[in-house]
Design a protein around this motif. Structure first.
Motif, mmCIF file in Angstrom:
data_model
loop_
_atom_site.group_PDB
_atom_site.id
_atom_site.type_symbol
_atom_site.label_atom_id
_atom_site.label_comp_id
_atom_site.label_asym_id
_atom_site.label_seq_id
_atom_site.Cartn_x
_atom_site.Cartn_y
_atom_site.Cartn_z
ATOM 1 N N TYR A 55 0.804 -1.226 0.000
ATOM 2 C CA TYR A 55 0.000 0.000 0.000
ATOM 3 C C TYR A 55 0.838 1.278 0.000
ATOM 4 C CZ TYR A 55 -4.234 -2.672 0.778
ATOM 5 O OH TYR A 55 -5.276 -3.527 0.627
ATOM 6 N N ASP A 56 1.919 1.276 0.759
ATOM 7 C CA ASP A 56 2.614 2.548 0.998
ATOM 8 C C ASP A 56 3.760 2.781 0.027
ATOM 9 O OD1 ASP A 56 0.970 2.895 3.183
ATOM 10 O OD2 ASP A 56 2.351 1.772 4.480
ATOM 11 N N GLN A 57 4.501 1.739 -0.246
ATOM 12 C CA GLN A 57 5.691 1.883 -1.076
ATOM 13 C C GLN A 57 5.653 0.814 -2.161
ATOM 14 O OE1 GLN A 57 8.665 3.853 2.206
ATOM 15 N NE2 GLN A 57 9.283 1.886 1.373
ATOM 16 N N TYR A 79 10.512 7.708 -0.448
ATOM 17 C CA TYR A 79 10.068 6.738 0.549
ATOM 18 C C TYR A 79 10.875 6.863 1.839
ATOM 19 C CZ TYR A 79 7.665 4.250 -3.265
ATOM 20 O OH TYR A 79 6.857 3.894 -4.301
ATOM 21 N N ALA A 80 10.220 6.498 2.943
ATOM 22 C CA ALA A 80 10.859 6.612 4.255
ATOM 23 C C ALA A 80 11.995 5.610 4.402
ATOM 24 C CB ALA A 80 9.822 6.385 5.344
ATOM 25 N N TYR A 81 11.842 4.437 3.769
ATOM 26 C CA TYR A 81 12.919 3.451 3.879
ATOM 27 C C TYR A 81 13.044 2.706 2.560
ATOM 28 C CZ TYR A 81 8.899 0.456 5.024
ATOM 29 O OH TYR A 81 7.693 -0.192 4.999
ATOM 30 N N THR A 82 14.215 2.091 2.344
ATOM 31 C CA THR A 82 14.489 1.423 1.067
ATOM 32 C C THR A 82 14.638 -0.086 1.235
ATOM 33 O OG1 THR A 82 15.974 1.452 -0.862
ATOM 34 C CG2 THR A 82 16.978 1.907 1.267
ATOM 35 N N SER A 97 16.620 -1.401 10.644
ATOM 36 C CA SER A 97 16.117 -0.309 11.476
ATOM 37 C C SER A 97 15.875 0.885 10.566
ATOM 38 C CB SER A 97 17.159 0.087 12.535
ATOM 39 O OG SER A 97 18.316 0.594 11.879
ATOM 40 N N LEU A 98 15.051 1.800 11.020
ATOM 41 C CA LEU A 98 14.833 3.019 10.239
ATOM 42 C C LEU A 98 16.128 3.827 10.176
ATOM 43 C CD1 LEU A 98 12.740 4.624 8.660
ATOM 44 C CD2 LEU A 98 12.107 5.794 10.771
#
Ligand SMILES: *[C@@H]1O[C@H](CO)[C@@H](O)[C@H](O)[C@H]1NC(C)=O
Ligand SMILES: *[C@@H]1O[C@H](CO)[C@@H](O)[C@H](O)[C@H]1NC(C)=O
Ligand SMILES: *[C@@H]1O[C@H](CO)[C@@H](O)[C@H](O)[C@H]1NC(C)=O
Ligand SMILES: *[C@@H]1O[C@H](CO)[C@@H](O)[C@H](O)[C@H]1NC(C)=O
Ligand SMILES: *[C@@H]1O[C@H](CO)[C@@H](O)[C@H](O)[C@H]1NC(C)=O
Length: 350
Positions: A55-57, A79-82, A97-98
């Motif tokens: 849904y998000d990425q 995106y917040a994370y890869t 981890s983020l």
């Protein structure tokens, strides 16, 4: 058996397509309305198990561990994370981890007025592909080249050494075991590491630690393979611009009936030059010419060139490969909305 699929369409080419083609056509990217073009309904073959919803990425690659943990990666962008791990049917979380997904000095870096990807060796920038080896190591291929949008213009900066890297994560401890970076003579600024495979048999290198095969799909045509000796960290290139690694000139792929050309700011209409973007290794380990290191064997590159064999037509561009122990190679074929199977006929080398 769980079958998890991921159709890879580069963020860049997708965005270009949206900006320039009539995507409102009901038959193509739309999900509602009547269809104007005949489409493949995808109903041939065994039923597909729906395993996870994104849904998000938008994912670009995935890998499944021995225990069935699913890892996904996403090119970025915004995106917040890869690198993520699937945590439920509908959600993923940053992995490990983020913090490791957040380069403190940003994804890119302006130097003398030119934007480059970050040179950060210890954080993930833009992960393109994942692979889990039988020792339950998660291998993470970071291109070091994020996609950047400025004033609605999309671009991908050149890589800075340190940013493009191969990272080994121990899935028991969820910690990084080793990071391999590449010198600029092996990973060019316009290289794009697109997929990876491993041969961990101790006898394939003198150092005994196995070898990584990485496909360089360079959009600018400097395609080939990047090889890493996993014990020494030494790396080299093979099959530089060999025709088998390049797009056929003036190739026009079509997706659901619509031909795709390349449109870029400041350039006339062109053709997508992206090279080979995936690979699978022969399960019998017989095709081994890329392993020779040109730093110690002056004929290594020539021998590899001479030994490439054409095993047949693929019938379209393929965007990801996997294989099985019977010698089948499975290929994702986005032009056909299908998985093609190539049966590898064993050819014993003299
Ligand atoms: C798409 O479908 C809608 C509803 O059926 C229709 O009104 C519209 O004209 C169609 N668009 C195209 C480009 O055919
Ligand atoms: C940004 O570029 C400068 C100058 O080349 C360099 O010293 C610095 O390490 C770079 N930082 C990152 C995050 O790439
Ligand atoms: C991963 O870590 C565990 C626990 O420390 C260790 O037993 C295992 O050998 C490690 N795996 C690899 C491939 O190094
Ligand atoms: C890192 O990997 C090597 C090779 O598999 C292994 O010997 C070592 O124990 C690993 N270290 C950790 C901390 O997992
Ligand atoms: C490595 O060892 C395997 C099994 O022992 C053997 O079948 C294979 O031919 C060897 N490969 C090379 C490159 O020597």
């Amino acid at each position: 058996m769980k079958l998890t699929l991921c159709i890879e369409i580069g963020l860049l080419s997708h965005a270009v397509a949206q900006a320039n083609f009539p995507v409102a056509l009901n038959s193509t990217f739309g999900t509602a309305g009547s269809r104007n073009v005949r489409i493949d309904t995808g109903t041939y073959g065994p039923p597909v198990e729906e395993y996870h919803y994104f849904y998000d990425q938008w994912p670009i690659g995935l890998a499944v561990s021995k225990e069935g943990r699913v890892f996904t990666c996403y090119t970025r962008g915004t995106y917040a994370y890869t690198l993520g791990e699937v945590i439920s049917e509908t959600a993923e979380a940053a992995y490990p981890s983020l913090e490791l997904n957040t380069p403190p000095r940003g994804l890119s870096n302006v130097s003398n007025g030119i934007t480059f990807g970050s040179n950060d060796e210890s954080h993930f920038i833009s992960v393109q592909a994942l692979y889990v080896t039988p020792d339950d190591t998660l291998w993470v291929l970071d291109t070091g080249r994020p996609t950047i949008t400025q004033e609605e213009k999309i671009s991908m900066p050149y890589a800075a050494p340190g940013g493009p890297k191969l990272v080994a994560i121990n899935l028991t401890t969820n910690s990084i075991n080793k990071t391999y970076t590449l010198p600029p003579t092996v990973h060019y600024p316009d290289s794009y590491m697109n997929d990876l495979r491993f041969d961990l048999r101790p006898n394939v290198t003198e150092s005994g630690g196995g070898i990584a095969y990485i496909v360089d799909s360079s959009n600018e045509g400097r395609t080939g393979f990047i090889m890493i000796d996993l014990a020494t960290g030494e790396s080299w290139r093979q099959l530089n611009q060999h025709p088998s690694t390049q797009a056929i000139s003036e190739d026009v792929p079509s997706y659901n009936g619509i031909p795709f050309y390349l449109r870029q700011q400041g350039h006339p209409l062109g053709f997508q030059e992206e090279g080979l973007d995936g690979a699978e290794l022969d399960q019998y380990g017989e095709t081994r010419y890329l392993r020779a290191n040109p730093n110690s064997d002056p004929l290594a590159n020539k021998n590899a060139f001479d030994k490439v064999r054409n095993l047949g037509q693929r019938g379209g561009n393929a965007n990801g490969f996997t294989g099985d122990s019977l010698g089948n190679v499975y290929m994702l074929m986005p032009e056909h909305n299908a998985i093609f199977i190539y049966k590898y006929a064993r050819i014993v080398q003299g």
